[in-house]
Design a protein around this motif. Structure first.
Motif, PDB file in Angstrom:
ATOM      1  N   ASP A   1      12.170   5.360  18.542  1.00  0.00           N
ATOM      2  CA  ASP A   1      10.852   5.893  18.912  1.00  0.00           C
ATOM      3  C   ASP A   1       9.741   5.335  18.020  1.00  0.00           C
ATOM      4  N   GLY A   2      10.089   4.455  17.071  1.00  0.00           N
ATOM      5  CA  GLY A   2       9.098   3.847  16.194  1.00  0.00           C
ATOM      6  C   GLY A   2       8.737   4.672  14.979  1.00  0.00           C
ATOM      7  N   ARG A   3       9.316   5.881  14.882  1.00  0.00           N
ATOM      8  CA  ARG A   3       9.021   6.723  13.714  1.00  0.00           C
ATOM      9  C   ARG A   3       9.915   6.353  12.541  1.00  0.00           C
TER      10      ARG A   3
ATOM     11  N   SER B   1       0.845  -1.192   0.000  1.00  0.00           N
ATOM     12  CA  SER B   1       0.000   0.000   0.000  1.00  0.00           C
ATOM     13  C   SER B   1       0.880   1.241   0.000  1.00  0.00           C
ATOM     14  N   VAL B   2       0.278   2.375  -0.307  1.00  0.00           N
ATOM     15  CA  VAL B   2       0.991   3.649  -0.228  1.00  0.00           C
ATOM     16  C   VAL B   2       0.896   4.133   1.214  1.00  0.00           C
ATOM     17  N   PHE B   3       2.044   4.297   1.839  1.00  0.00           N
ATOM     18  CA  PHE B   3       2.103   4.798   3.209  1.00  0.00           C
ATOM     19  C   PHE B   3       1.989   6.314   3.218  1.00  0.00           C
ATOM     20  N   ARG B   4       2.680   6.955   2.266  1.00  0.00           N
ATOM     21  CA  ARG B   4       2.720   8.415   2.240  1.00  0.00           C
ATOM     22  C   ARG B   4       2.926   8.904   0.815  1.00  0.00           C
TER      23      ARG B   4
ATOM     24  N   VAL C   1       9.381  17.833  10.751  1.00  0.00           N
ATOM     25  CA  VAL C   1      10.702  18.213  10.250  1.00  0.00           C
ATOM     26  C   VAL C   1      11.711  18.094  11.382  1.00  0.00           C
ATOM     27  N   ILE C   2      12.813  17.391  11.118  1.00  0.00           N
ATOM     28  CA  ILE C   2      13.882  17.189  12.096  1.00  0.00           C
ATOM     29  C   ILE C   2      15.030  18.163  11.849  1.00  0.00           C
TER      30      ILE C   2
ATOM     31  N   ALA D   1      10.547  12.955   9.993  1.00  0.00           N
ATOM     32  CA  ALA D   1      10.126  11.715  10.643  1.00  0.00           C
ATOM     33  C   ALA D   1       8.620  11.600  10.473  1.00  0.00           C
ATOM     34  N   TYR D   2       8.167  10.367  10.188  1.00  0.00           N
ATOM     35  CA  TYR D   2       6.746  10.086  10.045  1.00  0.00           C
ATOM     36  C   TYR D   2       6.280   9.215  11.200  1.00  0.00           C
ATOM     37  N   ASP D   3       5.121   9.568  11.763  1.00  0.00           N
ATOM     38  CA  ASP D   3       4.546   8.681  12.771  1.00  0.00           C
ATOM     39  C   ASP D   3       3.813   7.548  12.058  1.00  0.00           C
ATOM     40  N   GLY D   4       3.196   6.648  12.798  1.00  0.00           N
ATOM     41  CA  GLY D   4       2.535   5.490  12.222  1.00  0.00           C
ATOM     42  C   GLY D   4       1.421   5.822  11.244  1.00  0.00           C
ATOM     43  N   GLY D   5       0.832   6.997  11.374  1.00  0.00           N
ATOM     44  CA  GLY D   5      -0.239   7.430  10.481  1.00  0.00           C
ATOM     45  C   GLY D   5       0.259   8.235   9.289  1.00  0.00           C
TER      46      GLY D   5
END
Length: 132
Positions: A74-76, A57-60, A98-99, A89-93
């Motif tokens: 941190d799971g990101r 699937s497309v995540f982003r 921006v880092i 960094a992207y969260d689960g959703g």
């Protein structure tokens, strides 16, 4: 002597095509569930391959030319956005944070402390970003 790859890949199992129709893929990263994420730079997407089902699937979308990917402690999902000259960094959703910004980048590594190292091949440099 066994090859290094044979320690992880069963030579008795055939390779299997998981996804196609991409322009240029790179940056595979695996999350704690075993799901694999990869970027398709020209199509400006990050895809997710679910470990259990194999569903892709497309995540982003609109990833700013994301290429190098890696999960942090941190799971990101961290990504080099060379097109936007930043690290995100992207969260689960898929929400983006921006880092660092203002530099070219290609690949990155995240250590157990959440500190980042990333490459800037054009300048022949490796940069460090503190977790703070």
């Amino acid at each position: 002597m066994k090859s290094f790859a044979s320690r992880f890949v069963d030579p008795a199992v055939e390779w299997e095509l998981v996804s196609k129709g991409h322009k240029f893929t790179e940056g595979p990263a695996v999350d704690s569930n075993g799901d694999v994420y990869f970027s398709d730079i020209p199509n400006n997407r990050i895809h997710k391959v679910e470990h259990v089902s194999g569903k892709v699937s497309v995540f982003r979308e609109d990833t700013g030319g994301a290429n190098g990917l890696m999960f942090g402690p941190d799971g990101r999902l961290y990504a080099c956005q060379d097109g936007r000259k930043r690290i995100v960094a992207y969260d689960g959703g898929g929400k983006e944070t921006v880092i660092a910004e203002g530099m070219r980048s290609n690949d990155l590594a995240v250590n157990g402390k959440g500190e980042l190292y990333f490459t800037e091949p054009q300048a022949k440099k490796v940069w460090f970003v503190d977790a703070k």
